[in-house]
Design an enzyme around this catalytic site. Sequence first.
Site, PDB file in Angstrom:
ATOM      1  N   VAL A 144     -16.014 -95.257  67.359  1.00 36.90           N
ATOM      2  CA  VAL A 144     -15.764 -94.848  68.745  1.00 36.90           C
ATOM      3  C   VAL A 144     -14.397 -94.180  68.809  1.00 36.90           C
ATOM      4  O   VAL A 144     -13.358 -94.823  68.669  1.00 36.90           O
ATOM      5  CB  VAL A 144     -15.801 -96.059  69.701  1.00 36.90           C
ATOM      6  CG1 VAL A 144     -15.575 -95.598  71.139  1.00 36.90           C
ATOM      7  CG2 VAL A 144     -17.122 -96.808  69.576  1.00 36.90           C
ATOM      8  N   THR A 145     -14.393 -92.866  68.996  1.00 35.96           N
ATOM      9  CA  THR A 145     -13.133 -92.126  69.117  1.00 35.96           C
ATOM     10  C   THR A 145     -13.235 -91.112  70.249  1.00 35.96           C
ATOM     11  O   THR A 145     -14.319 -90.594  70.532  1.00 35.96           O
ATOM     12  CB  THR A 145     -12.764 -91.357  67.829  1.00 35.96           C
ATOM     13  OG1 THR A 145     -13.585 -90.182  67.705  1.00 35.96           O
ATOM     14  CG2 THR A 145     -12.915 -92.220  66.596  1.00 35.96           C
ATOM     15  N   VAL A 146     -12.091 -90.847  70.868  1.00 31.56           N
ATOM     16  CA  VAL A 146     -11.969 -89.752  71.850  1.00 31.56           C
ATOM     17  C   VAL A 146     -10.698 -88.987  71.501  1.00 31.56           C
ATOM     18  O   VAL A 146      -9.634 -89.586  71.317  1.00 31.56           O
ATOM     19  CB  VAL A 146     -11.893 -90.277  73.302  1.00 31.56           C
ATOM     20  CG1 VAL A 146     -11.715 -89.116  74.279  1.00 31.56           C
ATOM     21  CG2 VAL A 146     -13.149 -91.075  73.646  1.00 31.56           C
ATOM     22  N   VAL A 181     -14.905 -90.043  79.103  1.00 29.22           N
ATOM     23  CA  VAL A 181     -15.723 -89.793  77.917  1.00 29.22           C
ATOM     24  C   VAL A 181     -16.070 -91.110  77.215  1.00 29.22           C
ATOM     25  O   VAL A 181     -17.227 -91.334  76.832  1.00 29.22           O
ATOM     26  CB  VAL A 181     -15.008 -88.827  76.959  1.00 29.22           C
ATOM     27  CG1 VAL A 181     -15.825 -88.637  75.678  1.00 29.22           C
ATOM     28  CG2 VAL A 181     -14.777 -87.483  77.638  1.00 29.22           C
ATOM     29  N   GLU A 217      -8.567-102.026  69.318  1.00 30.45           N
ATOM     30  CA  GLU A 217      -7.756-102.429  70.470  1.00 30.45           C
ATOM     31  C   GLU A 217      -8.531-103.464  71.276  1.00 30.45           C
ATOM     32  O   GLU A 217      -9.731-103.319  71.487  1.00 30.45           O
ATOM     33  CB  GLU A 217      -7.437-101.224  71.357  1.00 30.45           C
ATOM     34  CG  GLU A 217      -6.553-100.177  70.696  1.00 30.45           C
ATOM     35  CD  GLU A 217      -6.208 -99.045  71.640  1.00 30.45           C
ATOM     36  OE1 GLU A 217      -5.389 -99.257  72.556  1.00 30.45           O
ATOM     37  OE2 GLU A 217      -6.768 -97.945  71.469  1.00 30.45           O
ATOM     38  N   TYR A 247     -12.861-103.045  75.659  1.00 29.70           N
ATOM     39  CA  TYR A 247     -14.299-103.251  75.714  1.00 29.70           C
ATOM     40  C   TYR A 247     -14.771-104.288  76.720  1.00 29.70           C
ATOM     41  O   TYR A 247     -15.955-104.376  77.014  1.00 29.70           O
ATOM     42  CB  TYR A 247     -14.817-103.573  74.306  1.00 29.70           C
ATOM     43  CG  TYR A 247     -14.584-102.413  73.372  1.00 29.70           C
ATOM     44  CD1 TYR A 247     -15.393-101.290  73.430  1.00 29.70           C
ATOM     45  CD2 TYR A 247     -13.526-102.405  72.476  1.00 29.70           C
ATOM     46  CE1 TYR A 247     -15.174-100.205  72.601  1.00 29.70           C
ATOM     47  CE2 TYR A 247     -13.298-101.320  71.640  1.00 29.70           C
ATOM     48  CZ  TYR A 247     -14.126-100.223  71.708  1.00 29.70           C
ATOM     49  OH  TYR A 247     -13.897 -99.138  70.904  1.00 29.70           O
ATOM     50  N   TYR A 274     -16.861-103.433  60.994  1.00 23.40           N
ATOM     51  CA  TYR A 274     -17.967-102.472  61.026  1.00 23.40           C
ATOM     52  C   TYR A 274     -17.751-101.492  62.164  1.00 23.40           C
ATOM     53  O   TYR A 274     -16.829-101.641  62.958  1.00 23.40           O
ATOM     54  CB  TYR A 274     -19.325-103.169  61.136  1.00 23.40           C
ATOM     55  CG  TYR A 274     -19.561-104.002  62.387  1.00 23.40           C
ATOM     56  CD1 TYR A 274     -20.088-103.427  63.542  1.00 23.40           C
ATOM     57  CD2 TYR A 274     -19.276-105.371  62.408  1.00 23.40           C
ATOM     58  CE1 TYR A 274     -20.344-104.186  64.684  1.00 23.40           C
ATOM     59  CE2 TYR A 274     -19.528-106.133  63.549  1.00 23.40           C
ATOM     60  CZ  TYR A 274     -20.051-105.536  64.679  1.00 23.40           C
ATOM     61  OH  TYR A 274     -20.292-106.292  65.812  1.00 23.40           O
TER      62      TYR A 274
END
Length: 430
Positions: A108-110, A119, A145, A149, A430
């Site tokens: 998960v990256t932005v 996004v 981080e 979530y 993971y």
Amino acid sequence: MTDATQIPVDSVSAEALERQGLTYRLVDTSSEDDANAFIRADARGFLDAEPADDVLAVDRAGIAERRNIGVFPADAARGALPVATVNSWVTPLTVPGGEVDMWAISSVTVSGTHRRRGVARALLEGELRAAASAGVPVAGLTASEATIYGRYGFAPAVPVARMTIDTRRAGWAATAPAGRIEYVEKEALKTSLAAVHEVERTQRAGQVAGWDLRWGRMAAVAAGNPSAAKVRGVRYLDEHGKVRGVMVYTLEDVPGAFRSAMNISLLTTVTQDALTALWGFALQHDLVDKVTADLRPIDDPLPWLVTDRRGVEVVVHDHGWLRILDVPAAFGGRTYRAPLDVVLRVEDTLGFADGTWRITVPDGRASVTPSQTETADAALDVSTLSALYVGGVSAAQLRAAGRLDASAEVAASIDDAFRATSAPALGIWY
């Protein structure tokens, strides 16, 4: 098991991003250019070095069986780097008494150029809707981080321990088991890691299945391990010659001391003898003054194996994050240690787990049914429900934190039923 690659992109997220001039689509991993662009964007998002060609090659194989999604400017050409990434797959999650399917979320990256535009929300909510549409009852991830979530209903359900041992102070008090320890070359190390972990992961709730690239990179036979030249491995064989445990580690010089610090990358065992023997190898290693190991179960017996437990520093932290999507399937898929009859009012703003649920456990298995008329014994949000799921977080503690609205007696009865035999653990990222 559900094949995540066959699940289409979520239309709600696609429409939300389209309104911003962004395209949300599956990445074609059969295209070398598209796969490389996804991998490079992932590395950029996690502040890693630009991947070399050999790393790109092994990573292309590694992501080929996953559901890889990129977010692109609407006019981006094929092969352009996405401005956001996510990938997912379905894996078994060990729960008390068995396994359930889990939608694993990773990468998960932005991009820094597209922050604060919703996004990440589109990515995460899109994954949850995709998982629910596929009938997968639980989603999970490991988080770089800890503040991101919870807003999507995830909770740190599987705490782990980081152990730092001063070997000269701690000493060693345990009796040596009957088996033996041997060094192992890297190809055999990879094979042993995969085999032992596949058994170990079934022994504790919270564990997930590993995969080929995970073991190849950890054993330093696949490109991409920055400490490859320093990787060493040992394994424990019982008195019958069966491999029962494996340890991967590296050594670093202590400046000016002609001594070393050992960092254990993974310690995976399937018997208590194997665990004792491998810990003993590490703490009694010549010229090693300090040993560190992360992602250990919080009930690891090490403090009871040494002479001075004050030489063992244990720091508990979050690691495995879970998110309930289907209450009857998730809670009906595990066993319980005590009878229970409780009505839970669950708030879930995304709707998946929202409702009032009666959980009845007469004999170790739960019957979970929606309840329209009964008064709730406890009220909680889906994140709190997810924290409780595998028995690694105390209902009494959540009640004390104001996360569970219930009497002390109800919280205690939930703990009695939900508690796992051994502390849940998750030994890999993971």
